[in-house]
Design an enzyme around this catalytic site. Sequence first.
Site, PDB file in Angstrom:
ATOM      1  N   PHE A  24       0.622  -1.284  -0.185  1.00 56.83           N
ATOM      2  CA  PHE A  24       0.062   0.044   0.120  1.00 56.83           C
ATOM      3  C   PHE A  24       1.063   1.426   0.079  1.00 56.83           C
ATOM      4  O   PHE A  24       0.481   2.282   0.669  1.00 56.83           O
ATOM      5  CB  PHE A  24      -0.822  -0.066   1.292  1.00 56.83           C
ATOM      6  CG  PHE A  24      -2.052  -0.727   0.862  1.00 56.83           C
ATOM      7  CD1 PHE A  24      -3.186  -0.411   0.158  1.00 56.83           C
ATOM      8  CD2 PHE A  24      -2.316  -2.154   1.442  1.00 56.83           C
ATOM      9  CE1 PHE A  24      -4.474  -1.337  -0.049  1.00 56.83           C
ATOM     10  CE2 PHE A  24      -3.464  -3.006   1.251  1.00 56.83           C
ATOM     11  CZ  PHE A  24      -4.316  -2.627   0.384  1.00 56.83           C
ATOM     12  N   ILE A  38      -0.540  -7.208  -4.188  1.00 58.41           N
ATOM     13  CA  ILE A  38       0.036  -6.907  -2.698  1.00 58.41           C
ATOM     14  C   ILE A  38      -0.794  -7.150  -1.766  1.00 58.41           C
ATOM     15  O   ILE A  38      -0.985  -6.890  -0.627  1.00 58.41           O
ATOM     16  CB  ILE A  38       0.376  -5.183  -2.721  1.00 58.41           C
ATOM     17  CG1 ILE A  38      -0.920  -4.595  -2.887  1.00 58.41           C
ATOM     18  CG2 ILE A  38       1.454  -4.969  -3.814  1.00 58.41           C
ATOM     19  CD1 ILE A  38      -0.881  -3.174  -2.502  1.00 58.41           C
ATOM     20  N   THR A  97      -4.258  -7.495  -2.715  1.00 61.72           N
ATOM     21  CA  THR A  97      -5.500  -6.889  -3.169  1.00 61.72           C
ATOM     22  C   THR A  97      -6.564  -7.982  -3.783  1.00 61.72           C
ATOM     23  O   THR A  97      -7.387  -7.319  -3.951  1.00 61.72           O
ATOM     24  CB  THR A  97      -5.266  -5.439  -3.731  1.00 61.72           C
ATOM     25  OG1 THR A  97      -4.416  -6.033  -4.906  1.00 61.72           O
ATOM     26  CG2 THR A  97      -4.500  -4.450  -2.790  1.00 61.72           C
ATOM     27  N   ARG A 112     -17.605  -0.549 -12.069  1.00 60.79           N
ATOM     28  CA  ARG A 112     -18.076  -2.020 -11.944  1.00 60.79           C
ATOM     29  C   ARG A 112     -17.082  -2.693 -10.898  1.00 60.79           C
ATOM     30  O   ARG A 112     -15.846  -2.439 -10.860  1.00 60.79           O
ATOM     31  CB  ARG A 112     -17.920  -2.779 -13.133  1.00 60.79           C
ATOM     32  CG  ARG A 112     -18.893  -2.262 -14.304  1.00 60.79           C
ATOM     33  CD  ARG A 112     -18.598  -2.841 -15.531  1.00 60.79           C
ATOM     34  NE  ARG A 112     -19.160  -4.397 -15.509  1.00 60.79           N
ATOM     35  CZ  ARG A 112     -18.856  -5.299 -16.262  1.00 60.79           C
ATOM     36  NH1 ARG A 112     -17.820  -5.002 -17.541  1.00 60.79           N
ATOM     37  NH2 ARG A 112     -19.317  -6.378 -16.462  1.00 60.79           N
ATOM     38  N   ILE A 113     -17.566  -3.628 -10.073  1.00 65.15           N
ATOM     39  CA  ILE A 113     -17.006  -4.242  -9.180  1.00 65.15           C
ATOM     40  C   ILE A 113     -16.503  -5.468  -9.742  1.00 65.15           C
ATOM     41  O   ILE A 113     -17.584  -6.359  -9.932  1.00 65.15           O
ATOM     42  CB  ILE A 113     -17.479  -4.280  -7.688  1.00 65.15           C
ATOM     43  CG1 ILE A 113     -17.874  -3.027  -7.302  1.00 65.15           C
ATOM     44  CG2 ILE A 113     -17.049  -5.279  -6.683  1.00 65.15           C
ATOM     45  CD1 ILE A 113     -16.670  -2.070  -6.968  1.00 65.15           C
ATOM     46  N   GLN A 167     -11.233  -5.055   0.740  1.00 62.57           N
ATOM     47  CA  GLN A 167     -10.323  -3.973   0.593  1.00 62.57           C
ATOM     48  C   GLN A 167     -10.987  -2.775   1.269  1.00 62.57           C
ATOM     49  O   GLN A 167     -10.345  -2.029   1.903  1.00 62.57           O
ATOM     50  CB  GLN A 167     -10.327  -3.516  -1.196  1.00 62.57           C
ATOM     51  CG  GLN A 167      -9.234  -4.423  -1.821  1.00 62.57           C
ATOM     52  CD  GLN A 167      -8.051  -4.338  -1.363  1.00 62.57           C
ATOM     53  OE1 GLN A 167      -7.287  -3.500  -1.458  1.00 62.57           O
ATOM     54  NE2 GLN A 167      -7.394  -5.385  -0.776  1.00 62.57           N
ATOM     55  N   GLU A 192      -7.755   2.660  -2.281  1.00 65.35           N
ATOM     56  CA  GLU A 192      -7.536   3.956  -1.522  1.00 65.35           C
ATOM     57  C   GLU A 192      -8.714   4.388  -0.833  1.00 65.35           C
ATOM     58  O   GLU A 192      -9.034   4.858   0.065  1.00 65.35           O
ATOM     59  CB  GLU A 192      -7.023   5.133  -2.382  1.00 65.35           C
ATOM     60  CG  GLU A 192      -5.667   5.267  -2.122  1.00 65.35           C
ATOM     61  CD  GLU A 192      -4.629   4.395  -2.944  1.00 65.35           C
ATOM     62  OE1 GLU A 192      -3.261   4.120  -2.800  1.00 65.35           O
ATOM     63  OE2 GLU A 192      -5.276   3.609  -3.912  1.00 65.35           O
TER      64      GLU A 192
END
Length: 765
Positions: free
Chosen positions: A266, A491, A493, A653-654, A663, A730
């Site tokens: 991050f 990382i 994610t 869109r997810i 996240q 973020e």
Amino acid sequence: MTVLIQALRTPSADPGTGQVRIGDAVSRVDGRDKVTGQARYAAEYTPDAGASEAGLLYGVVVSGAIAKGHIRALHTEAAMAVPGVVDVIWHENRPKIRSFDIFYKDMTAPGGSPYRPLYNNEVHYSGQPVALVVADTFEAARHAAALVRVEYDVQPHETYLLEHQGRAHKPSRLKAGYTPPPDVKGHPDEVWDKAAVKIEASYYSGVEHHNPLEMFATTVIHGADGHLTIYDKTQSSQNSRWYVSHVFGLSKDKVTVRNPYVGGAFGSGLRPQYQLPLAVMAALKLERSVRVVLTRQQMFTFGHRPETQQRLKLSADADGTLTSIVHEAVAETSRYEDYVEVVVNWSGELYACEHIRLGYKIVDLDHASPMDMRAPGAAHGVHALEVAMDELSYALKMDPLALRLKNYAEIDPSHGLPYSTKELRECYLQGAQRFGWDQRPLEPGSMREGRELIGWGMATGMWDAMQMFARASAVLHADGSLVVSSAASDIGTGTYTAMCIIAAEALGLPLEKVRFQLGDSTLPVAPIEGGSSHVATVGSAVAGVCEKLQKTVFKRAREMAGSPLATARLADVEFVDGVVRLRNIPGTSVPLTQILAGIEQPLEEKYLMLPNMLKQMKFQRATHSAVFVEVRVDPEFGTVRVTRVVSAVAAGRIINAKTARSQIIGGVVWGIGQALHEETHCDHRLGRFMNHNLSEYHVSVNADIHDIDVIFVKEDDRIVSRIGAKGVGEIGQVGVAAAVCNAIYHATGQRVRSTPMTPEKVMRG
């Protein structure tokens, strides 16, 4: 200890997962490898048969003890006498390295002269590496490192931002991606002076440090032919390779960097950290394989979220219409680089206002350069703005949510651009409904249960929706299995899983038939994993290469004897459940394995994804959120518990509902840490961070976290990316600390304007 079962490999989905589509909730394809110990991290690789005959050496860093000055002498006799010690490397005996700044600049370097470990006798900050002890065991290297004695010429240092704001200046050496504050809009100071309702306040944010689970480590495997295979904790294998090649004057075909698994980053892994060049120095000098792992204490010696002081002035008409915004910030940087963040610009983009002035300056201090840390700039800047908006709402005697809706911006106030998509209003409405915001009393201190005061607060979140460029390759085999590759990073994610989902949907394959390769500098080029841009960037490249495969497969399907698709167009068919079929017409399908039967070579395609900048620059592109928080405060002890959070997010869109939700939860947890727990304390007499451990630097733990509810508001943004996605890394953190601050005020009537909001601050108000 991790079980070292296998060499570098790419994770694959468990069998039997079946067809998936974008938006499904899918478990991580790399999850089994991680929980069974088969996933190997940077410090878990050892030389194989292709490496130099001698075994692995271990390097331990000797950290400097002063904040500014010069090394007068370094005494290594006692260290070299330890059995097993091979060398003590320092600036007097290190291998040759390039001298020009350009060769030290990685792809995310701020403007200025990057820090060069073991370059000369200068000491720039406390804790910088001054030597590397190398031995045939870690224990010997660690013991010997404690015996190295360093003599210094000490110079006066300056490490406290608030004492040196008089030296603040505009950044003169800018880094790529930084946008300076826009010009003044209207006449904000004059309007504020004459306003009927106005507030003015200062907000302070202390230093925070990254503390990912995996500490920074590099293993350099020195091949018999001199080739370096480097396993590095990094957010870009290609960035680390670029850095090593240029610093040491090595051709890129002599260096391969791999990062198949990264235990959290991050931002801390955007730049190569100093263990990488130190490990390479030792490997080149000794012609041996070398591993260097930083200690937890040394994790506090290469960068941090910068100390920041902000001042905000807001004014409004009696009905709540914003009339002026003035937002100024001063932040720290190092003596050798101008580290900059976008701190104040958000105040010109979030709310409709005709009079805006924004300012940002930095102060050079004797610390290591600050570094990007989840939502850099926004974590501070949006926090101050959203607390100020809450203060203004009380001055107006107006509900905080109503004030934000009153000043909802339909176009970007600073630049006059339309938004590519913006479902922030729906975030407000859905989040408020889920939270029960309409039951909130306006007056502070009006809710209590037992000895605890209860407060409800809210805030807005905003982050850029970025897209970079990337390449991807794809190979489709005769058995219907697909391998897609790009030098991306994961990382933690969920990149592996998201890319597999995109590819599986595109070609109608079950997830277990798809494998995504990342984390290797020899793979097709990908950007650094940062800024919540990876899915929009690499995901679009994956979609693009799979579309090229669709065309190739469809052409073969049409040419098959007796094909029901012989007269169809590509737009008429769909790839689903392992077949190619006419849309909405049963019985007109051809199995993918039948189409591929008999191919002599797998079908292979490559794709270069370039953002359409001419189109994108016509829009303001951002993710948005609305965060609602409940706190319970013990007024006698000043302790704060965040008992309930609702985060409503609009991020395009997810791709994977399961990992995206994770996240956002992770971002909320980090936001609670920013609000209540995380701060690194510097003893300015020594110029040194003192609480450099996890017993005194408090990271939020399970006992600190209660109910977190995540809502994804429906959004599809084809301006930002061809797959409609924006990014969720973020946005989960932005606004959380402000919502906690605002809830504390609602509970107690006491405003805390600095983070973290520790018990003594809450008690004194």
